[in-house]
Design a protein around this motif. Structure first.
Motif, short mmCIF file in Angstrom:
data_model
loop_
_atom_site.label_atom_id
_atom_site.label_comp_id
_atom_site.label_asym_id
_atom_site.label_seq_id
_atom_site.Cartn_x
_atom_site.Cartn_y
_atom_site.Cartn_z
N SER A 64 43.19 20.19 41.80
CA SER A 64 43.57 20.38 40.40
C SER A 64 42.32 20.65 39.57
CB SER A 64 44.28 19.15 39.85
OG SER A 64 45.46 18.92 40.55
N GLN A 89 40.55 24.74 34.05
CA GLN A 89 41.29 26.00 34.06
C GLN A 89 42.80 25.78 34.06
OE1 GLN A 89 39.96 28.70 37.09
NE2 GLN A 89 37.82 28.39 36.60
N ASP A 90 43.23 24.50 34.02
CA ASP A 90 44.65 24.15 34.04
C ASP A 90 45.36 24.86 35.19
OD1 ASP A 90 46.88 22.77 33.20
OD2 ASP A 90 47.53 24.37 31.83
N ARG A 91 44.81 24.70 36.38
CA ARG A 91 45.32 25.39 37.56
C ARG A 91 45.14 24.52 38.80
NH1 ARG A 91 43.45 31.33 39.78
NH2 ARG A 91 44.96 31.32 41.46
N TYR A 107 44.80 24.70 43.02
CA TYR A 107 44.51 25.58 44.16
C TYR A 107 44.96 24.88 45.44
CZ TYR A 107 41.43 27.93 40.85
OH TYR A 107 40.93 28.58 39.76
#
Length: 133
Positions: free
Chosen positions: A111, A115-117, A119
Motif C-alpha cells: 500500500s 500515491q493512494d495505490r 501494488y
C-alpha cells in the motif's frame, strides 16, 4: 526477496504444557485458543529509496495475500519500526506473518499511501522448514 515458512510439524502433547482439555481441530485452520493460523511465513525484504527525499515506510504497508482468495494478512512482527527510509539508501528487513499451512499461492500487497495505490507483488515459491517444539 526470499520467503520462508516455519511450521510445527507435529501435534503438541496436551499434557506437556498442563492443558488437557479441548481439541486441536483442523491443522490447516486457525488455532482454537487464539483463532490465528499456526504457521509463520517470514519474508526477507530489500527496500530501496532511489529518490532525493526521505520516504515514510511501515512494515504494515506489506500485507500477505492468500491467493486466489482476497484474504490478506497483516504482519505479525518485523525487525524494523515505522519511519523514514533515507534518500538514496537501501534497507534489509524481515517481516513475519501467521498464515494457513495449505495456502496454495502467496502474493504481497504493498500500500503506497502517498500515491493512494496498492501494488501486487508476486512471491517466489516457498522454502519450507519444519520447527519441532
Amino acid at each position: 526477496m526470499q520467503i520462508q515458512r516455519v511450521s510445527n510439524a507435529g501435534q503438541p502433547d496436551p499434557d506437556a504444557h498442563g492443558h488437557d482439555e479441548g481439541s486441536l481441530g483442523d491443522p490447516a485452520g486457525p488455532e482454537p485458543l487464539n483463532l490465528t493460523w499456526a504457521d509463520v511465513v517470514v519474508l526477507e525484504v530489500q527496500l530501496q529509496n532511489a529518490g532525493a527525499e526521505p520516504v515514510l515506510f511501515s512494515p504494515g504497508q506489506l500485507r500477505l495475500k492468500l491467493s486466489p482468495s482476497a484474504v490478506t494478512v497483516t504482519p505479525q512482527d518485523s525487525d524494523r519500526n515505522p519511519g523514514p527510509i533515507a534518500p538514496r539508501s537501501s534497507e534489509h528487513l524481515l517481516i513475519s506473518y501467521l498464515a494457513p499451512r495449505d495456502s496454495p499461492e502467496l502474493e504481497l500487497d504493498y500500500s503506497d499511501e502517498q500515491q493512494d495505490r496498492t501494488y501486487q507483488l508476486a512471491l517466489p515459491p516457498l522454502t519450507t522448514n519444519e520447527a519441532r517444539l
